[in-house]
Design a protein around this motif. Structure first.
Motif, PDB file in Angstrom:
ATOM      1  N   ILE A   1       0.876  -1.163  -0.094  1.00 20.64           N
ATOM      2  CA  ILE A   1      -0.165   0.077  -0.014  1.00 20.64           C
ATOM      3  C   ILE A   1       0.868   1.106  -0.036  1.00 20.64           C
ATOM      4  N   VAL A   2       0.716   2.029  -0.988  1.00 28.84           N
ATOM      5  CA  VAL A   2       1.179   3.552  -0.820  1.00 28.84           C
ATOM      6  C   VAL A   2       0.368   4.573  -0.759  1.00 28.84           C
ATOM      7  N   PHE A   3       0.218   5.343   0.303  1.00 27.95           N
ATOM      8  CA  PHE A   3      -0.785   6.449   0.571  1.00 27.95           C
ATOM      9  C   PHE A   3      -0.027   7.734   0.105  1.00 27.95           C
ATOM     10  N   VAL A   4      -0.729   8.529  -0.720  1.00 30.26           N
ATOM     11  CA  VAL A   4      -0.277   9.908  -0.955  1.00 30.26           C
ATOM     12  C   VAL A   4      -0.476  10.934  -0.030  1.00 30.26           C
ATOM     13  N   SER A   5       0.516  11.328   0.660  1.00 25.78           N
ATOM     14  CA  SER A   5       0.481  12.261   1.871  1.00 25.78           C
ATOM     15  C   SER A   5       0.900  13.529   1.428  1.00 25.78           C
ATOM     16  N   SER A   6       1.759  14.422   2.315  1.00 27.53           N
ATOM     17  CA  SER A   6       2.055  15.492   2.160  1.00 27.53           C
ATOM     18  C   SER A   6       3.098  15.992   3.042  1.00 27.53           C
ATOM     19  N   VAL A   7       4.265  16.644   2.439  1.00 27.86           N
ATOM     20  CA  VAL A   7       5.013  17.494   3.497  1.00 27.86           C
ATOM     21  C   VAL A   7       4.269  18.097   4.653  1.00 27.86           C
ATOM     22  N   GLN A   8       2.710  18.473   4.493  1.00 30.24           N
ATOM     23  CA  GLN A   8       2.010  19.210   5.346  1.00 30.24           C
ATOM     24  C   GLN A   8       1.544  18.343   6.638  1.00 30.24           C
ATOM     25  N   ALA A   9       2.019  17.134   6.400  1.00 30.91           N
ATOM     26  CA  ALA A   9       1.888  16.282   7.703  1.00 30.91           C
ATOM     27  C   ALA A   9       3.002  16.353   8.662  1.00 30.91           C
ATOM     28  N   PHE A  10       3.930  17.327   8.326  1.00 27.79           N
ATOM     29  CA  PHE A  10       4.999  17.477   9.251  1.00 27.79           C
ATOM     30  C   PHE A  10       5.221  18.861   9.533  1.00 27.79           C
ATOM     31  N   VAL A  11       4.891  20.036   8.430  1.00 30.45           N
ATOM     32  CA  VAL A  11       4.980  21.083   8.702  1.00 30.45           C
ATOM     33  C   VAL A  11       3.537  21.948   7.978  1.00 30.45           C
ATOM     34  N   THR A  12       3.354  23.155   8.127  1.00 26.88           N
ATOM     35  CA  THR A  12       2.193  23.698   7.422  1.00 26.88           C
ATOM     36  C   THR A  12       1.967  25.122   7.241  1.00 26.88           C
ATOM     37  N   GLN A  13       1.474  25.307   6.141  1.00 28.03           N
ATOM     38  CA  GLN A  13       1.160  26.721   5.630  1.00 28.03           C
ATOM     39  C   GLN A  13       0.262  27.094   6.719  1.00 28.03           C
ATOM     40  N   THR A  14       0.023  28.649   6.280  1.00 28.29           N
ATOM     41  CA  THR A  14      -1.126  29.165   7.028  1.00 28.29           C
ATOM     42  C   THR A  14      -2.601  29.075   6.144  1.00 28.29           C
ATOM     43  N   GLY A  15      -3.697  28.580   6.988  1.00 26.18           N
ATOM     44  CA  GLY A  15      -4.730  28.694   6.502  1.00 26.18           C
ATOM     45  C   GLY A  15      -5.159  27.378   5.870  1.00 26.18           C
ATOM     46  N   VAL A  16      -4.666  26.483   6.124  1.00 26.05           N
ATOM     47  CA  VAL A  16      -5.077  25.102   5.687  1.00 26.05           C
ATOM     48  C   VAL A  16      -5.261  23.880   6.823  1.00 26.05           C
ATOM     49  N   ALA A  17      -5.958  24.350   7.848  1.00 28.47           N
ATOM     50  CA  ALA A  17      -6.156  23.661   8.981  1.00 28.47           C
ATOM     51  C   ALA A  17      -6.844  22.211   8.663  1.00 28.47           C
ATOM     52  N   ALA A  18      -7.642  22.035   7.876  1.00 27.00           N
ATOM     53  CA  ALA A  18      -8.168  20.690   7.330  1.00 27.00           C
ATOM     54  C   ALA A  18      -7.253  19.784   6.731  1.00 27.00           C
ATOM     55  N   TYR A  19      -6.697  20.425   5.847  1.00 31.88           N
ATOM     56  CA  TYR A  19      -5.905  19.737   4.951  1.00 31.88           C
ATOM     57  C   TYR A  19      -4.734  19.120   5.711  1.00 31.88           C
ATOM     58  N   THR A  20      -4.059  20.063   6.637  1.00 33.43           N
ATOM     59  CA  THR A  20      -2.972  19.616   7.234  1.00 33.43           C
ATOM     60  C   THR A  20      -3.046  18.569   8.214  1.00 33.43           C
TER      61      THR A  20
ATOM     62  N   ASN B   1       3.210   2.300   3.138  1.00 28.81           N
ATOM     63  CA  ASN B   1       4.103   3.259   3.280  1.00 28.81           C
ATOM     64  C   ASN B   1       3.481   4.653   2.728  1.00 28.81           C
ATOM     65  N   ALA B   2       3.995   5.918   2.803  1.00 26.12           N
ATOM     66  CA  ALA B   2       3.623   7.023   2.323  1.00 26.12           C
ATOM     67  C   ALA B   2       4.414   7.778   1.759  1.00 26.12           C
ATOM     68  N   VAL B   3       4.229   8.588   0.724  1.00 24.91           N
ATOM     69  CA  VAL B   3       4.906   9.583   0.154  1.00 24.91           C
ATOM     70  C   VAL B   3       4.616  10.884   0.477  1.00 24.91           C
ATOM     71  N   CYS B   4       5.268  11.711   0.654  1.00 26.76           N
ATOM     72  CA  CYS B   4       4.901  13.106   1.298  1.00 26.76           C
ATOM     73  C   CYS B   4       5.515  14.331   0.397  1.00 26.76           C
ATOM     74  N   PRO B   5       4.786  14.659  -0.661  1.00 23.63           N
ATOM     75  CA  PRO B   5       5.340  15.538  -1.695  1.00 23.63           C
ATOM     76  C   PRO B   5       5.203  16.893  -0.960  1.00 23.63           C
ATOM     77  N   ALA B   6       6.070  17.761  -1.605  1.00 20.14           N
ATOM     78  CA  ALA B   6       5.950  19.258  -1.530  1.00 20.14           C
ATOM     79  C   ALA B   6       5.043  19.749  -2.607  1.00 20.14           C
ATOM     80  N   SER B   7       5.137  20.988  -3.097  1.00 18.09           N
ATOM     81  CA  SER B   7       4.558  21.328  -4.189  1.00 18.09           C
ATOM     82  C   SER B   7       4.759  20.505  -5.332  1.00 18.09           C
ATOM     83  N   VAL B   8       3.619  20.197  -6.103  1.00 15.71           N
ATOM     84  CA  VAL B   8       3.700  19.114  -7.396  1.00 15.71           C
ATOM     85  C   VAL B   8       2.880  20.010  -8.381  1.00 15.71           C
ATOM     86  N   ASP B   9       3.252  20.207  -9.566  1.00 13.45           N
ATOM     87  CA  ASP B   9       2.644  20.832 -10.690  1.00 13.45           C
ATOM     88  C   ASP B   9       1.241  19.980 -11.133  1.00 13.45           C
TER      89      ASP B   9
END
Length: 260
Positions: free
Chosen positions: A131-150, A175-183
């Motif tokens: 299993i591979v889940f697509v997560s995000s770097v925002q599991a570790f750090v967060t931008q402002t204004g994305v409470a639900a997403y992070t 496992n999970a992958v945690c991308p930053a910004s992706v186009d």
């Protein structure tokens, strides 16, 4: 390449972005792939070679159970699950409505949970499912204004660890992958939202966001798909419970910059 010859993969969120790229990579390397997503009839994009498409709402348990049944009826097995379905909504804690919170958590967490729940019996049967889940770097750090997403991505990483530990004896890795910004279309939609809405201004904003990454750009979907394929394959046979950043160095970089 024949890395995945004889294997069957299910990719949720497989009609666009990272999910579509993952389906493409797996198919090109020999897997039989079912890409699941939502869209009106005739509106789904052309499927890459070797990829079948199926309509399914990841938040609907009956639909997810039926989807896995369809994969097994057609292909007789399931070796790989890539859970890529996800949405982004903006707002801090006070700005986020209860309905908006539920919408994000339903797709990003419940959707991944339901996909794994119904795929696991088939994955266990192979003795070496992945299993591979697509997560995000925002599991570790967060931008402002994305409470639900992070919050959803932090929960997804925790779910990854739980499944990895619970399923280790069955041979299933998670496992999970945690991308930053992706186009992706989702990033481009965000760029239009926070610019004047034109394609040109959105492209300029995406380029600006890319400069915040040490590698100086945003990722391409296929670059994240390569990490997904690695974690899904036999080369990662002793890797489970990992949240792998695919972030252009973003998490490695301190915010404080020493003047030159």
């Amino acid at each position: 390449m024949t890395e995945f010859d004889g294997k069957v993969a299910l990719v949720t969120g497989g009609f666009s972005g990272i999910g579509q790229a993952a389906a493409d990579v797996l198919a090109r390397r020999g897997a039989r792939v079912v890409a699941a997503g939502l869209g009106p009839p005739g509106a789904t994009p052309p499927a890459p070679h070797g990829v079948e498409q199926a309509q399914a709402d990841v938040t609907d348990e009956t639909a997810m159970a039926s989807l896995v049944d369809q994969v097994l009826a057609r292909h007789g097995r399931l070796d790989i699950l890539v859970a890529s379905a996800g949405i982004q909504r903006y707002g801090n804690t006070t700005q986020t409505t209860a309905e908006g919170w539920d919408e994000v958590l339903d797709v990003n967490v419940k959707g991944a949970f339901l996909a794994a729940k119904h795929a696991l019996p088939a994955l266990r049967a192979t003795g070496c499912g992945a299993i591979v889940f697509v997560s995000s770097v925002q599991a570790f750090v967060t931008q402002t204004g994305v409470a639900a997403y992070t919050a959803s991505k932090g929960a997804l990483n925790a779910l990854t660890r739980s499944i990895a530990v619970d399923e280790a004896a069955s041979g299933v890795r998670a496992n999970a992958v945690c991308p930053a910004s992706v186009d992706t279309p989702m990033l481009r939609a965000a760029a239009r939202k926070f610019s004047d809405g034109s394609d040109a201004s959105a492209a300029a904003l995406v380029e600006s966001w890319g400069r915040s990454h040490p590698l100086g750009r945003v990722a391409r979907p296929d670059e994240v798909a390569e990490a997904i394929a690695f974690l899904a394959g036999d080369r990662a046979s002793f890797i489970t419970g990992v949240a792998l950043p695919v972030d252009g160095g973003l998490l490695a970089q301190a915010a404080v910059v020493i003047p030159q």
